[in-house]
Design an enzyme around this catalytic site. Structure first.
Site, mmCIF file in Angstrom:
data_model
loop_
_atom_site.group_PDB
_atom_site.id
_atom_site.type_symbol
_atom_site.label_atom_id
_atom_site.label_comp_id
_atom_site.label_asym_id
_atom_site.label_seq_id
_atom_site.Cartn_x
_atom_site.Cartn_y
_atom_site.Cartn_z
ATOM 1 N N GLY A 94 -10.668 16.762 -12.947
ATOM 2 C CA GLY A 94 -11.086 16.784 -11.607
ATOM 3 C C GLY A 94 -10.480 15.610 -10.831
ATOM 4 O O GLY A 94 -9.742 14.631 -11.624
ATOM 5 N N ARG B 270 7.482 6.248 0.545
ATOM 6 C CA ARG B 270 8.064 6.881 -0.331
ATOM 7 C C ARG B 270 8.774 8.053 0.112
ATOM 8 O O ARG B 270 8.430 9.064 0.657
ATOM 9 C CB ARG B 270 7.117 7.326 -1.615
ATOM 10 C CG ARG B 270 7.830 7.972 -2.560
ATOM 11 C CD ARG B 270 6.683 8.237 -3.737
ATOM 12 N NE ARG B 270 5.860 7.034 -4.364
ATOM 13 C CZ ARG B 270 6.427 6.272 -5.209
ATOM 14 N NH1 ARG B 270 7.834 6.844 -5.643
ATOM 15 N NH2 ARG B 270 6.009 5.418 -6.016
ATOM 16 N N GLY C 18 -3.155 8.679 -0.485
ATOM 17 C CA GLY C 18 -3.257 9.711 -1.431
ATOM 18 C C GLY C 18 -2.466 10.899 -1.382
ATOM 19 O O GLY C 18 -2.609 12.018 -1.764
ATOM 20 N N GLU C 19 -1.047 10.655 -0.909
ATOM 21 C CA GLU C 19 -0.096 11.929 -1.018
ATOM 22 C C GLU C 19 0.173 12.320 -1.974
ATOM 23 O O GLU C 19 0.229 13.716 -2.296
ATOM 24 C CB GLU C 19 1.025 11.260 -0.030
ATOM 25 C CG GLU C 19 1.985 12.664 0.282
ATOM 26 C CD GLU C 19 3.258 12.422 1.215
ATOM 27 O OE1 GLU C 19 4.133 13.424 1.197
ATOM 28 O OE2 GLU C 19 3.225 11.398 1.896
ATOM 29 N N ARG C 20 0.357 11.589 -3.260
ATOM 30 C CA ARG C 20 0.684 11.988 -4.587
ATOM 31 C C ARG C 20 -0.371 13.277 -5.108
ATOM 32 O O ARG C 20 -0.311 14.191 -5.603
ATOM 33 C CB ARG C 20 0.982 11.182 -5.610
ATOM 34 C CG ARG C 20 2.117 10.105 -5.387
ATOM 35 C CD ARG C 20 2.126 9.318 -6.550
ATOM 36 N NE ARG C 20 2.849 9.857 -7.547
ATOM 37 C CZ ARG C 20 2.052 9.912 -8.875
ATOM 38 N NH1 ARG C 20 0.695 9.483 -8.774
ATOM 39 N NH2 ARG C 20 2.489 10.395 -9.943
ATOM 40 N N ARG C 21 -1.821 12.567 -4.844
ATOM 41 C CA ARG C 21 -2.884 13.484 -5.102
ATOM 42 C C ARG C 21 -2.883 14.863 -4.195
ATOM 43 O O ARG C 21 -3.271 16.006 -4.753
ATOM 44 C CB ARG C 21 -4.100 12.907 -4.893
ATOM 45 C CG ARG C 21 -4.617 11.820 -6.017
ATOM 46 C CD ARG C 21 -5.473 10.824 -5.629
ATOM 47 N NE ARG C 21 -5.242 9.763 -4.756
ATOM 48 C CZ ARG C 21 -5.901 8.858 -3.892
ATOM 49 N NH1 ARG C 21 -7.234 9.275 -3.830
ATOM 50 N NH2 ARG C 21 -5.265 8.249 -3.288
ATOM 51 N N GLU D 127 -1.185 0.488 1.869
ATOM 52 C CA GLU D 127 -1.562 1.191 0.632
ATOM 53 C C GLU D 127 -0.602 1.438 -0.183
ATOM 54 O O GLU D 127 -0.893 1.469 -1.414
ATOM 55 C CB GLU D 127 -2.148 2.398 1.182
ATOM 56 C CG GLU D 127 -3.791 2.334 1.844
ATOM 57 C CD GLU D 127 -4.795 1.979 0.667
ATOM 58 O OE1 GLU D 127 -4.700 2.326 -0.449
ATOM 59 O OE2 GLU D 127 -5.779 1.585 1.239
#
Length: 318
Positions: free
Chosen positions: A55, A36, A75-78, A109
């Site tokens: 959370g 992305r 998990g880059e967006r997180r 992923e």
């Protein structure tokens, strides 16, 4: 190949069983193979609000590439949302894997979980193929896609960078880009300006490309095909619309209205449309068209109180 594309997530112990640890955000870096390229700021803001209220429901996945330095696998967006919330640490699962494995897993992923743009998806497929020495067929099978789907995505990488960027930025669609694939670099550049400045539709773009290449216009070809199809259908069965609007003849036995008195008769379109004689008349016209075309057709007709019976016989050898 050294790293199996089809064994992702099939380790002896899954994420749910692995230990979750807190890792400082300033020790985490994005994955260099993150497909992305454009992150939706509003989407990250919404995710941050959700995390703030409920959370972090799923920890991010990292790998330690050097002492106290971690690279994001998933998990880059997180991660971006937690930075927005100014968290100091992030709940994470630490995986042990090589550079090669980390890059491949990050690509898979994101392909499986993220809504990538068509160009980002194509770039991810290409990187996976290069990293793991995969054919299009093997990659497609591993990703659960058809080979033609993967091949069509990869063709987008033949577009010049400005056109790819326009697709990434949503200034043009994937279909606009596909229409330009047969153009050379200069033609693509000129066509991109024309599409963006004049807000051309996909069909208009296809016509402009055809003009540039001296080909028949797709819009005209489509009209010709539609007209040919209409003629074909008309030859098989006459237009029902005309038949349905033909009024049913008044029976001779019906008494005429007396002179000097106007008799009002309500229109009964439903009766005309549903009259079985209309259907029979339409079939007979089709039979006449067949005989006029040189076919030998024999019919046997029977009319009783319940049904119209029409038996049609057409010899196989004419």
């Amino acid at each position: 190949m050294a790293f199996s594309l089809f064994n992702f997530g099939k380790s002896e112990s899954n994420d749910a069983k692995k230990k979750v640890v807190d890792v400082k955000l300033d020790q985490i870096v994005p994955n260099r193979y993150q497909p992305r390229q454009v992150f939706d700021k509003d989407g990250i803001q919404e995710l941050a609000q959700t995390i703030d209220e409920h959370g972090l429901l799923q920890p991010i996945v990292l790998r330690e590439y050097e002492a106290a330095k971690y690279e994001i696998i998933a998990g880059e967006r997180r991660f971006r949302a937690m930075k927005l919330l100014k968290w100091e640490t992030a709940p994470a699962i630490i995986e042990k894997m090589s550079d090669h494995e980390a890059a491949s897993l990050a690509l898979v992923e994101n392909l499986q979980r993220s809504q990538l743009s068509p160009v980002e998806e194509a770039q991810a497929y290409r990187r996976l193929m290069d990293l793991n020495h995969l054919t299009q067929a093997t990659l497609a099978k591993g990703m659960g896609k058809s080979q033609s789907f993967v091949a069509n995505k990869l063709r987008l990488l033949k577009l010049i960078k400005p056109v790819q960027t326009a697709i990434l930025d949503h200034r043009i669609s994937e279909r606009h880009g596909r229409a330009m694939l047969d153009l050379d670099e200069k033609q693509q550049r000129d066509m991109l300006m024309k599409v963006v400045n004049n807000r051309l539709t996909v069909r208009q773009t296809e016509d402009e490309v055809a003009k540039e290449l001296g080909r028949p216009l797709p819009s005209e070809v489509a009209k010709q095909k539609a007209a040919a199809r209409k003629r074909e259908l008309s030859a098989i069965a006459p237009e029902a619309e005309l038949a349905m609007t033909t009024p049913t003849p008044t029976p001779a036995s019906q008494p005429k209205a007396k002179k000097g008195k106007k008799r009002r008769t309500k229109a009964k379109p439903a009766k005309q449309i549903n009259d079985a004689r209309l259907a029979l008349n339409t079939i007979k016209k089709s039979i006449k068209l067949a005989t006029d075309s040189g076919f030998t057709v024999t019919t046997t007709e029977n009319d009783n109180d319940q049904v119209y019976q029409l038996v049609i016989e057409i010899p196989k050898k004419q």
